[in-house]
Scaffold this motif. Structure first.
Motif, PDB file in Angstrom:
ATOM      1  N   VAL A 180       0.834  -1.200   0.000  1.00  0.00           N
ATOM      2  CA  VAL A 180       0.000   0.000   0.000  1.00  0.00           C
ATOM      3  C   VAL A 180       0.869   1.251   0.000  1.00  0.00           C
ATOM      4  CG1 VAL A 180      -1.673   1.325   1.329  1.00  0.00           C
ATOM      5  CG2 VAL A 180      -1.957  -1.143   1.078  1.00  0.00           C
ATOM      6  N   LEU A 181       1.928   1.248   0.808  1.00  0.00           N
ATOM      7  CA  LEU A 181       2.832   2.404   0.841  1.00  0.00           C
ATOM      8  C   LEU A 181       3.506   2.610  -0.504  1.00  0.00           C
ATOM      9  CD1 LEU A 181       4.531   2.020   4.345  1.00  0.00           C
ATOM     10  CD2 LEU A 181       2.869   3.748   3.637  1.00  0.00           C
ATOM     11  N   PHE A 182       3.849   1.514  -1.169  1.00  0.00           N
ATOM     12  CA  PHE A 182       4.459   1.633  -2.487  1.00  0.00           C
ATOM     13  C   PHE A 182       3.493   2.278  -3.478  1.00  0.00           C
ATOM     14  CE2 PHE A 182       5.063  -0.252  -6.743  1.00  0.00           C
ATOM     15  CZ  PHE A 182       6.349   0.201  -7.013  1.00  0.00           C
ATOM     16  N   ALA A 183       2.246   1.813  -3.473  1.00  0.00           N
ATOM     17  CA  ALA A 183       1.237   2.393  -4.368  1.00  0.00           C
ATOM     18  C   ALA A 183       1.008   3.869  -4.039  1.00  0.00           C
ATOM     19  CB  ALA A 183      -0.067   1.614  -4.254  1.00  0.00           C
ATOM     20  N   ALA A 184       0.942   4.200  -2.743  1.00  0.00           N
ATOM     21  CA  ALA A 184       0.729   5.587  -2.337  1.00  0.00           C
ATOM     22  C   ALA A 184       1.909   6.462  -2.762  1.00  0.00           C
ATOM     23  CB  ALA A 184       0.535   5.660  -0.820  1.00  0.00           C
ATOM     24  N   THR A 185       3.111   5.932  -2.673  1.00  0.00           N
ATOM     25  CA  THR A 185       4.297   6.694  -3.078  1.00  0.00           C
ATOM     26  C   THR A 185       4.272   6.990  -4.574  1.00  0.00           C
ATOM     27  OG1 THR A 185       5.594   5.658  -1.304  1.00  0.00           O
ATOM     28  CG2 THR A 185       6.821   6.680  -3.109  1.00  0.00           C
ATOM     29  N   ILE A 186       3.920   5.969  -5.367  1.00  0.00           N
ATOM     30  CA  ILE A 186       3.839   6.172  -6.816  1.00  0.00           C
ATOM     31  C   ILE A 186       2.814   7.240  -7.157  1.00  0.00           C
ATOM     32  CG2 ILE A 186       3.233   5.089  -9.012  1.00  0.00           C
ATOM     33  CD1 ILE A 186       5.930   4.234  -7.918  1.00  0.00           C
ATOM     34  N   MET A 187       1.644   7.188  -6.505  1.00  0.00           N
ATOM     35  CA  MET A 187       0.607   8.183  -6.788  1.00  0.00           C
ATOM     36  C   MET A 187       1.035   9.574  -6.333  1.00  0.00           C
ATOM     37  SD  MET A 187      -1.426   6.409  -8.416  1.00  0.00           S
ATOM     38  CE  MET A 187      -2.391   7.874  -8.777  1.00  0.00           C
ATOM     39  N   THR A 188       1.746   9.659  -5.224  1.00  0.00           N
ATOM     40  CA  THR A 188       2.240  10.962  -4.756  1.00  0.00           C
ATOM     41  C   THR A 188       3.217  11.558  -5.758  1.00  0.00           C
ATOM     42  OG1 THR A 188       1.993  10.267  -2.455  1.00  0.00           O
ATOM     43  CG2 THR A 188       3.440  12.143  -2.887  1.00  0.00           C
ATOM     44  N   ILE A 189       4.104  10.721  -6.275  1.00  0.00           N
ATOM     45  CA  ILE A 189       5.061  11.199  -7.283  1.00  0.00           C
ATOM     46  C   ILE A 189       4.322  11.684  -8.529  1.00  0.00           C
ATOM     47  CG2 ILE A 189       6.917  10.488  -8.828  1.00  0.00           C
ATOM     48  CD1 ILE A 189       7.852   8.578  -6.618  1.00  0.00           C
ATOM     49  N   LEU A 190       3.292  10.954  -8.955  1.00  0.00           N
ATOM     50  CA  LEU A 190       2.508  11.377 -10.122  1.00  0.00           C
ATOM     51  C   LEU A 190       1.833  12.723  -9.876  1.00  0.00           C
ATOM     52  CD1 LEU A 190       0.847   8.047 -11.320  1.00  0.00           C
ATOM     53  CD2 LEU A 190       2.595   9.381 -12.499  1.00  0.00           C
ATOM     54  N   TRP A 191       1.263  12.896  -8.695  1.00  0.00           N
ATOM     55  CA  TRP A 191       0.615  14.169  -8.365  1.00  0.00           C
ATOM     56  C   TRP A 191       1.625  15.317  -8.385  1.00  0.00           C
ATOM     57  CZ3 TRP A 191      -4.247  16.074  -7.324  1.00  0.00           C
ATOM     58  CH2 TRP A 191      -5.296  15.141  -7.364  1.00  0.00           C
ATOM     59  N   LEU A 192       2.785  15.082  -7.827  1.00  0.00           N
ATOM     60  CA  LEU A 192       3.797  16.137  -7.795  1.00  0.00           C
ATOM     61  C   LEU A 192       4.259  16.507  -9.197  1.00  0.00           C
ATOM     62  CD1 LEU A 192       5.976  14.977  -4.761  1.00  0.00           C
ATOM     63  CD2 LEU A 192       4.432  16.941  -4.840  1.00  0.00           C
ATOM     64  N   LEU A 193       4.483  15.478 -10.028  1.00  0.00           N
ATOM     65  CA  LEU A 193       4.977  15.742 -11.369  1.00  0.00           C
ATOM     66  C   LEU A 193       3.915  16.367 -12.263  1.00  0.00           C
ATOM     67  CD1 LEU A 193       7.123  12.550 -12.093  1.00  0.00           C
ATOM     68  CD2 LEU A 193       7.930  14.840 -11.526  1.00  0.00           C
ATOM     69  N   GLN A 194       2.671  15.865 -12.181  1.00  0.00           N
ATOM     70  CA  GLN A 194       1.639  16.294 -13.108  1.00  0.00           C
ATOM     71  C   GLN A 194       0.905  17.569 -12.665  1.00  0.00           C
ATOM     72  OE1 GLN A 194       1.156  14.921 -16.077  1.00  0.00           O
ATOM     73  NE2 GLN A 194       2.818  13.490 -15.656  1.00  0.00           N
ATOM     74  N   ILE A 195       0.886  17.833 -11.379  1.00  0.00           N
ATOM     75  CA  ILE A 195       0.119  18.992 -10.887  1.00  0.00           C
ATOM     76  C   ILE A 195       1.026  20.050 -10.282  1.00  0.00           C
ATOM     77  CG2 ILE A 195      -1.733  19.731  -9.348  1.00  0.00           C
ATOM     78  CD1 ILE A 195      -2.602  17.884 -11.657  1.00  0.00           C
ATOM     79  N   VAL A 196       1.778  19.684  -9.269  1.00  0.00           N
ATOM     80  CA  VAL A 196       2.570  20.679  -8.530  1.00  0.00           C
ATOM     81  C   VAL A 196       3.712  21.221  -9.371  1.00  0.00           C
ATOM     82  CG1 VAL A 196       3.957  21.050  -6.458  1.00  0.00           C
ATOM     83  CG2 VAL A 196       1.954  19.550  -6.371  1.00  0.00           C
TER      84      VAL A 196
END
Length: 475
Positions: free
Chosen positions: A23-39
């Motif tokens: 779960v932490l791995f999946a959450a980390t991947i999604m966090t990276i996507l949010w940072l790259l695509q939005i922030v």
């Protein structure tokens, strides 16, 4: 109910940790996507646009002066949506001059030309790159400038202006998509991680439960294999260990029974003859001497039994230090045979030694003496009615082969692999030894292994048994 819930939520269990890590791995991947695509999307876009304009400006500086330079400017201007102009020292566009082509990029802002030239002249590298706000459009732009040399030696200025297009709508679309992707990904990771964790931990849990049963002394338990090579290897090892523990437990019980018999018999005799001396033969010298000799003999048997058990424990625990030296194995054998003279005189045993007068070998003489004594003692216990024991010392090149042969009934083939085991008794029927305790072969095995010597046994039904070992010869 509380106990069951606690077991299911054991935070230290493999299942829970695998589930958490997944779960932490999946959450980390999604966090990276949010940072790259939005922030970081705006920053990344601005950086890419800036680098693109800088590369275009640097390439135009190199291309300046060529015949098709004007065509190059038009091509880049319309394909990239940029304002590209060559300005004179007054800030007036002088190139490109072709105005018949339509449509053209946005017109140059003469109000900004003077500011642009002032900034460019202050730069030591004669190039500038900066971001400014276009008040007419209400949007930021990227400006590139470079100093060029005119045909008459005057300074000309390359001016490039590119809009930073707003990406708010793109960010909004990406954000909505990422929300959906995040929810789906987390749900999938929760379910998938739980299935994977359960599948991986299940065979380990089964092995643990079986090991708990084994720990309680149930050696009939069988460890079940799983879906993984590592688990299967562990299960095979545990099943082998269980089998060996079962054998050791059975042999331990036999040892206790056998040793108890060996202890009880001499103790009973000692007590009986001591009482006879006290009550009957105390005043009769001949009877008293006979009874005392029985007590002494039985005491010797007890001493031998205890010493053999202690020797076995010391050898297996590596408490005895090996002292390798050269010695005459023939002389050692003859000294040992002197201890069996009483059997020749009283019991009619015959010991036949076949060897040269002297054979030098390398090893720990005291330990090898113990090996030879135990093998001869074993042969005495199991030889045939002719009561013959043969000892052969053969030269086989760089080694000598030492054989001790009896003429007994032999050892069944199915038991040959087990006779070296601790506590093992051939045929499972204990017979009190004439000399020794029956523990000698375990001692022999450990001493010879400490010498890195080859050893073995050959046995044939009703033809006797040959125990042999090899030692390095000193010639």
């Amino acid at each position: 109910m509380v106990v069951i819930l606690k077991n299911r939520l054991d935070v230290n269990s493999l299942k829970f940790k695998l589930w958490t890590y997944f779960v932490l791995f999946a959450a980390t991947i999604m966090t990276i996507l949010w940072l790259l695509q939005i922030v970081f999307l705006n920053t990344y876009y601005k950086s890419m646009k800036t680098n693109e304009i800088k590369k275009i400006g640097d390439s135009l500086v190199v291309e300046y002066g060529k015949d098709d330079f004007e065509d190059i400017i038009y091509t880049i201007s319309f394909s990239k949506g940029l304002i590209i102009q060559i300005l004179n020292e007054d800030g007036v566009p002088i190139f490109p001059m072709n105005t018949s082509f339509d449509p053209r990029p946005p017109k140059f802002d003469f109000m900004e030309s003077r500011k642009f030239i002032d900034k460019l002249e202050k730069e030591d590298q004669e190039k500038i790159l900066y971001t400014t706000e276009d008040f007419r459009l209400g949007r930021p732009t990227i400006v590139y400038g470079a100093v060029l040399q005119g045909q008459n030696g005057e300074n000309l200025y390359l001016y490039i202006n590119g809009l930073l297009d707003p990406i708010d709508s793109t960010t909004f679309v990406l954000k909505n998509q990422l929300i959906i992707v995040t929810i789906i990904s987390l749900l999938l990771s929760l379910g998938l991680s739980f299935i994977i964790a359960s599948k991986i931990s299940k065979p380990i849990t089964q092995v643990t439960n079986a090991a708990s049963v084994l720990a309680k002394g149930n050696y009939n338990i069988v460890f079940e294999k799983g879906d993984y090579t590592e688990i299967d290897n562990l299960v095979s090892t545990l099943n082998y260990t269980t089998k060996e523990l079962s054998k050791v437990e059975e042999l331990r019980r036999e040892l206790i029974s056998n040793v108890s018999h060996d202890l009880r018999t001499p103790l009973t005799l000692i007590k009986s003859y001591a009482e006879m001396i006290r009550d009957i033969s105390g005043d009769n010298p001949e009877k008293r001497k006979s009874h005392v000799n029985v007590i002494i003999d039985e005491s010797d048997r007890l001493t031998t039994l205890v010493n053999d058990i202690l020797d076995l424990s010391k050898v297996e625990a590596n408490l005895s230090q090996m002292n390798h030296e050269e010695f005459d194995v023939v002389g050692t054998t003859k000294d040992i045979l002197k201890r069996f003279l009483i059997l020749e005189e009283k019991e009619g045993f015959t010991f036949i030694l076949n060897c040269d007068d002297e054979v030098k070998v390398c090893g720990d003489e005291k330990k090898i003496e113990q090996v030879i004594y135990n093998l001869i003692s074993n042969a005495v216990n199991f030889t045939g009615d002719d009561k013959s024991v043969f000892i052969n010392i053969k030269d086989v090149g760089s080694y000598i082969k030492y054989e001790v042969k009896d003429t007994g009934k032999g050892i069944p083939k199915e038991e040959l692999d087990h006779i070296w085991d601790r506590y093992y008794m051939v045929g499972k029927n204990h017979k009190r030894a004439v000399i020794g305790t029956g523990l000698g072969l375990s001692i022999v095995k450990n001493i010879l292994m400490a010498h890195n010597s080859d050893f073995g046994v050959e046995s044939y039904t009703n033809q006797g048994t040959i125990f042999w070992f090899q030692l390095k010869a000193n010639k």
